[in-house]
Structures are given as structure tokens and as C-alpha cells.
Design a protein around this motif. Structure first.
Motif, PDB file in Angstrom:
ATOM      1  N   GLU A 242       0.854  -1.186   0.000  1.00 11.59           N
ATOM      2  CA  GLU A 242       0.000   0.000   0.000  1.00 11.59           C
ATOM      3  C   GLU A 242       0.894   1.241   0.000  1.00 11.59           C
ATOM      4  O   GLU A 242       1.503   1.571   1.022  1.00 11.59           O
TER       5      GLU A 242
ATOM      6  N   VAL B 255      -4.680   5.024   7.762  1.00 13.11           N
ATOM      7  CA  VAL B 255      -4.826   3.616   7.367  1.00 13.11           C
ATOM      8  C   VAL B 255      -5.914   3.473   6.310  1.00 13.11           C
ATOM      9  O   VAL B 255      -5.740   2.793   5.296  1.00 13.11           O
TER      10      VAL B 255
ATOM     11  N   LYS C 201      -4.916   5.228   2.865  1.00  8.82           N
ATOM     12  CA  LYS C 201      -3.913   4.422   2.153  1.00  8.82           C
ATOM     13  C   LYS C 201      -4.572   3.217   1.497  1.00  8.82           C
ATOM     14  O   LYS C 201      -4.252   2.856   0.365  1.00  8.82           O
ATOM     15  N   HIS C 202      -5.493   2.583   2.210  1.00 10.55           N
ATOM     16  CA  HIS C 202      -6.151   1.401   1.661  1.00 10.55           C
ATOM     17  C   HIS C 202      -7.035   1.767   0.471  1.00 10.55           C
ATOM     18  O   HIS C 202      -7.070   1.041  -0.527  1.00 10.55           O
TER      19      HIS C 202
ATOM     20  N   TYR D 236     -15.857  -1.185   1.845  1.00  8.04           N
ATOM     21  CA  TYR D 236     -14.713  -1.100   2.754  1.00  8.04           C
ATOM     22  C   TYR D 236     -14.968  -0.066   3.850  1.00  8.04           C
ATOM     23  O   TYR D 236     -14.766  -0.339   5.038  1.00  8.04           O
TER      24      TYR D 236
ATOM     25  N   TRP E 159      -4.843   2.302  -2.448  1.00  9.62           N
ATOM     26  CA  TRP E 159      -4.373   0.985  -2.895  1.00  9.62           C
ATOM     27  C   TRP E 159      -5.445   0.294  -3.735  1.00  9.62           C
ATOM     28  O   TRP E 159      -5.147  -0.274  -4.794  1.00  9.62           O
TER      29      TRP E 159
ATOM     30  N   GLN F 189     -15.512   0.021   8.393  1.00  7.68           N
ATOM     31  CA  GLN F 189     -14.588   0.729   9.274  1.00  7.68           C
ATOM     32  C   GLN F 189     -15.341   1.473  10.383  1.00  7.68           C
ATOM     33  O   GLN F 189     -16.490   1.871  10.205  1.00  7.68           O
TER      34      GLN F 189
END
Length: 199
Positions: A18, A170, A173-174, A120, A177, A124
Motif C-alpha cells: 500500500e 490507514v 492508504k487502503h 470497505y 491501494w 470501518q
């Protein structure tokens, strides 16, 4: 070794990483050389831009922004513009990133990627994002299954320049990615690669 073999070897290693929202240096100098050596000779006129986009995307996974930029600025395609915009986002030039992202427009994989990103974010705990402004941006992204690279760029800018929130880092970044993997896979298939890389 054929393009496909070289590509799959590199992509399996690099696309697991990532990339940072603000890379300081390339991940692996040797991989940078390996990507550069991927020949695009023998590709047809329609496939060659996608093969070059594959190389540009691999450079982004390797966090070698200059090498990616050299390729993407010569790609006068929606995919090239998206890569160009992502590169400028990663280097912190957000106005320039937004220009190229607008130029890219909507790509064929936008709906699929939007759905994945929304799923996603729904998984979270957005409450752990300490910055109210950044939390609001992420909640807005989670509320609809739309891939909007401009909104992602605004959230990254908020994170990098003001918030510096560990939880948001986090997540962002994901998301970046996921974006890069979808783009890489799409360009690989359009360059003549068979099947999907990340199914």
C-alpha cells in the motif's frame, strides 16, 4: 521471459504494497529498473497505451513518482490522466492532481470500484477518526457507491496537510491501494492480458 511473466512477477510483489500518501523515496530501486525494462514492443496500436499505463501504475506501487510521471504525461487517454492525477496527489500537488482527475472523467470500472470502496468504508469504525472535517469526508464517501477520485484527493489533502489522523491514514492508504489495483488490473486486461489479476 515474456511480458506477461515479467508483469505478473512484478505485480504480485508490488501490488501487495500500500503506497504512502506522501512518498519520500521509491520502495525498491531494482524494481524500478525492472519496470523500466518491460518492453512494449510488439503491442498493437490499441494495446500499447494500456501497456504503458501498466508500467506507470507499477511505478506508483513502487513509489517512484518521477518514473510514473514520465509515462503518464505522454498518455493522452483517460487512464493516463487518472495515473497522472494519482501521481500528483501522492507528491502533494493537489490542485494539479484535481486537474488531471477531472480530465480523466469516468472510467469503465468506476461503478465496480465505487461499490468496493463503499463496502470497505462501511466496515470501518469512522468514529475513531479524530478530525471532524476528515470524518465528515469519509462518511460522505461511505454514503454512496461512487468512485470519486476528486473527493478522495480532498480527503488525502486534509489528512496530509492538516489532520495527520492515524486512523484515517490507514483507511486512506487502503482506498488509494484499491484504486491503483483496479486501474492496474483494468489496464493489464486491456493490454491483452488474460483474466483478472486480483480476482
Amino acid at each position: 521471459m515474456a511480458w506477461k511473466d515479467h508483469f505478473i512477477t512484478l505485480s504480485q510483489r508490488l501490488a501487495a504494497h500500500e503506497p504512502s500518501l506522501y512518498p519520500a523515496e521509491e520502495l525498491d530501486e531494482l524494481d524500478d529498473i525492472r519496470i523500466g525494462k518491460l518492453s512494449v514492443e510488439g503491442f498493437g496500436e490499441e494495446e500499447k497505451p494500456f501497456a504503458l499505463a501498466v508500467k506507470s501504475a507499477l511505478h506508483l506501487f513502487n513509489e517512484s513518482l518521477d518514473a510514473s510521471h514520465e509515462l503518464s504525461q505522454e498518455l493522452h487517454t483517460p487512464e493516463g490522466s487518472l495515473l497522472h492525477g494519482i501521481m500528483h496527489r501522492m507528491e502533494g500537488d493537489y490542485p494539479n492532481a484535481q486537474y488531471w482527475l477531472r480530465l480523466a472523467g469516468r472510467l469503465p470500472f468506476s461503478d465496480e470500484l465505487g461499490g468496493r470502496m463503499q463496502a470497505y468504508l462501511k466496515e470501518q469504525d469512522l468514529a475513531r477518526v479524530g478530525s471532524p472535517a476528515l470524518r465528515e469526508k469519509l462518511e460522505a464517501m461511505a454514503s454512496q457507491a461512487v468512485y470519486d477520485p476528486a473527493s478522495l484527493t480532498q480527503a488525502v489533502e486534509q489528512q496530509v496537510t492538516r489532520s495527520r489522523d492515524e486512523g484515517a491514514e490507514v483507511m486512506l492508504k487502503h482506498l488509494q491501494w484499491m484504486e491503483l489495483r483496479q486501474l492496474l488490473d483494468y489496464c493489464y486486461v486491456r493490454s491483452g492480458g488474460e483474466g483478472g489479476l486480483f480476482a
